[in-house]
Design a protein around this motif. Sequence first.
Motif, mmCIF file in Angstrom:
data_model
loop_
_atom_site.group_PDB
_atom_site.id
_atom_site.type_symbol
_atom_site.label_atom_id
_atom_site.label_comp_id
_atom_site.label_asym_id
_atom_site.label_seq_id
_atom_site.Cartn_x
_atom_site.Cartn_y
_atom_site.Cartn_z
ATOM 1 N N ARG A 285 0.837 -1.205 0.000
ATOM 2 C CA ARG A 285 0.000 0.000 0.000
ATOM 3 C C ARG A 285 0.869 1.251 0.000
ATOM 4 N NH1 ARG A 285 -4.672 -1.693 4.460
ATOM 5 N NH2 ARG A 285 -5.249 -3.677 3.444
ATOM 6 N N ASN A 286 0.281 2.352 -0.403
ATOM 7 C CA ASN A 286 1.015 3.612 -0.456
ATOM 8 C C ASN A 286 0.803 4.431 0.808
ATOM 9 O OD1 ASN A 286 -1.640 4.322 -0.820
ATOM 10 N ND2 ASN A 286 -1.254 5.729 -2.531
ATOM 11 N N ARG A 287 0.592 3.749 1.911
ATOM 12 C CA ARG A 287 0.471 4.396 3.212
ATOM 13 C C ARG A 287 0.909 3.411 4.291
ATOM 14 N NH1 ARG A 287 -6.125 4.697 3.881
ATOM 15 N NH2 ARG A 287 -6.520 2.461 4.137
ATOM 16 N N ILE A 288 1.133 3.915 5.490
ATOM 17 C CA ILE A 288 1.518 3.086 6.626
ATOM 18 C C ILE A 288 0.359 3.079 7.604
ATOM 19 C CG2 ILE A 288 3.175 2.756 8.497
ATOM 20 C CD1 ILE A 288 4.311 2.341 5.654
ATOM 21 N N GLU A 289 -0.061 1.883 7.997
ATOM 22 C CA GLU A 289 -1.307 1.764 8.754
ATOM 23 C C GLU A 289 -1.197 0.695 9.834
ATOM 24 O OE1 GLU A 289 -6.075 0.956 7.786
ATOM 25 O OE2 GLU A 289 -4.604 1.193 6.168
ATOM 26 N N MET A 290 -1.949 0.911 10.922
ATOM 27 C CA MET A 290 -2.123 -0.089 11.970
ATOM 28 C C MET A 290 -3.590 -0.508 12.000
ATOM 29 S SD MET A 290 0.022 1.508 15.197
ATOM 30 C CE MET A 290 0.381 -0.072 15.977
ATOM 31 N N SER A 291 -3.857 -1.673 12.548
ATOM 32 C CA SER A 291 -5.237 -2.070 12.774
ATOM 33 C C SER A 291 -5.831 -1.226 13.898
ATOM 34 C CB SER A 291 -5.313 -3.549 13.143
ATOM 35 O OG SER A 291 -4.719 -3.767 14.417
ATOM 36 N N GLU A 292 -7.145 -1.199 13.974
ATOM 37 C CA GLU A 292 -7.793 -0.458 15.057
ATOM 38 C C GLU A 292 -7.399 -1.019 16.418
ATOM 39 O OE1 GLU A 292 -11.986 -0.112 14.668
ATOM 40 O OE2 GLU A 292 -11.921 0.796 12.662
ATOM 41 N N ALA A 293 -7.290 -2.337 16.502
ATOM 42 C CA ALA A 293 -6.951 -2.961 17.787
ATOM 43 C C ALA A 293 -5.535 -2.595 18.231
ATOM 44 C CB ALA A 293 -7.091 -4.481 17.680
ATOM 45 N N ALA A 294 -4.577 -2.640 17.299
ATOM 46 C CA ALA A 294 -3.194 -2.308 17.646
ATOM 47 C C ALA A 294 -3.052 -0.838 17.988
ATOM 48 C CB ALA A 294 -2.265 -2.676 16.496
ATOM 49 N N PHE A 295 -3.729 0.006 17.228
ATOM 50 C CA PHE A 295 -3.661 1.438 17.499
ATOM 51 C C PHE A 295 -4.244 1.750 18.873
ATOM 52 C CE2 PHE A 295 -5.448 5.817 16.895
ATOM 53 C CZ PHE A 295 -4.228 6.479 16.830
ATOM 54 N N ALA A 296 -5.360 1.131 19.197
ATOM 55 C CA ALA A 296 -5.983 1.356 20.499
ATOM 56 C C ALA A 296 -5.067 0.887 21.631
ATOM 57 C CB ALA A 296 -7.321 0.625 20.567
ATOM 58 N N GLU A 297 -4.383 -0.239 21.437
ATOM 59 C CA GLU A 297 -3.486 -0.747 22.470
ATOM 60 C C GLU A 297 -2.265 0.161 22.632
ATOM 61 O OE1 GLU A 297 -1.150 -2.760 25.234
ATOM 62 O OE2 GLU A 297 -3.319 -2.558 24.925
ATOM 63 N N MET A 298 -1.726 0.648 21.529
ATOM 64 C CA MET A 298 -0.582 1.534 21.625
ATOM 65 C C MET A 298 -0.944 2.813 22.373
ATOM 66 S SD MET A 298 1.974 2.861 18.601
ATOM 67 C CE MET A 298 0.791 3.996 17.869
ATOM 68 N N ARG A 299 -2.102 3.370 22.074
ATOM 69 C CA ARG A 299 -2.544 4.579 22.772
ATOM 70 C C ARG A 299 -2.795 4.291 24.252
ATOM 71 N NH1 ARG A 299 -6.995 8.086 19.849
ATOM 72 N NH2 ARG A 299 -6.007 9.647 21.179
ATOM 73 N N ARG A 300 -3.378 3.127 24.553
ATOM 74 C CA ARG A 300 -3.621 2.777 25.950
ATOM 75 C C ARG A 300 -2.309 2.668 26.715
ATOM 76 N NH1 ARG A 300 -2.816 -0.682 29.512
ATOM 77 N NH2 ARG A 300 -1.522 -1.892 28.069
#
Length: 412
Positions: A285-300
């Motif tokens: 893909r032409n972008r860098i992305e995390m899943s919603e679950a991983a993003f939520a865990e990183m923020r937590r």
Amino acid sequence: MPTFENRCAPGLGEGLSPDVAQAVLEQRASGRLSEFATPNARALRRVAAERDRDTPERPAFVRDAEKIIHLSAYNRLAGKTQVFSLRANDDITRRGLHVQLVSRVARDIGLSLGLNLDLIEAIALGHDIGHTPFGHAGERFLNDVYHERTGRWFFHNVQSVRVLDVLYGRNLTLQTLDGVICHNGECERQVFETSDLASFSEFDGIVEGCWATGEGAIGHLRPMTLEGCVVRLSDIIAYVGKDRQDAIASGVVGEDSFADGLGSAYNTWALGAFITDVVEHSFGRNRIEMSEAAFAEMRRAKRENYERIYNASELSGELSGAFAELFSRVYERMLGDLRAGDESSPVFRHHIVDVERQLAHYGRTYDWQSDLDLTAVDYISSMTDDYFVALCESLFPDSASVFRRRGYFCER
């Protein structure tokens, strides 16, 4: 082999899907970069100097990485706080190790995505080179006094660009400088898309906007390359678990202080889970992305770090006022010495003379006289923790009581 299960994110960390795993292996075996990678041929420099010419053995972004690690400012990162200050503990992460950890995480991701690893390394090694002593607390103290005097803003990512591009005039590529200024690891996003930046004139306007408006401009920055996007995300991945290890080793918190139940092992879990997740959701893909679950865990996890670690550090608590005053006193003293042209002052002997000597190799000079406030900022932000302490104890003998250090065998 022990297994690490995060009770706050039980579905993460199970490895790449078979299709993506096979695609990664095929990409790597081909030896070719992804179509979304930044090729060396696209590198842009301010000056088309013969000494910086791209060669087979030293491509453009390899040169950038080498230019960065040979700077005295890079050496000093080993003596600057990452999170914990005033501690005699050789196992605690300093900023010099942090930039290497960011480089390692980003290279892991970049290798799987087929990106330019040399550009990733250059951005990662240079991203904190303008950081102050005493970490983000020092950054805040310096910004406060600078903003009060000038109405302008100090941020370490903007100063990092100034160190590389102006103070030491190393003629780095636009792609590396852009990745450095855009790295802000305090601002997390689930999806990173690239900007359309294409020229130094536009970049210079962005830099000026950051000095003039601070977070108003910095909060909207997007890297021009996927490599820059990877470094920006890797900054958080590299520190969110490592800072926990250091906090536990320092006795600030215990192994059972975090909701995920992993303690020091969170770093191991985070590296595996987050890197895998980014590759899984970004490959091809032409972008860098995390899943919603991983993003939520990183923020937590990051939020929990603030609650239990960062807001509990010495310079965010009882010593905050005393250190803020010392940053102000040093700033005013150096500004006075600059105005007086006192060449016996440390700001001349330890800063201006050194910068001018290094710039002379490139036929350039340090225009320190045109903005004395900025010269004071250049000097203070360049200091290691120990140098700042020594300078304060030399200039202000009454400051010695502030620096209560935890020694190897006793606390004083």
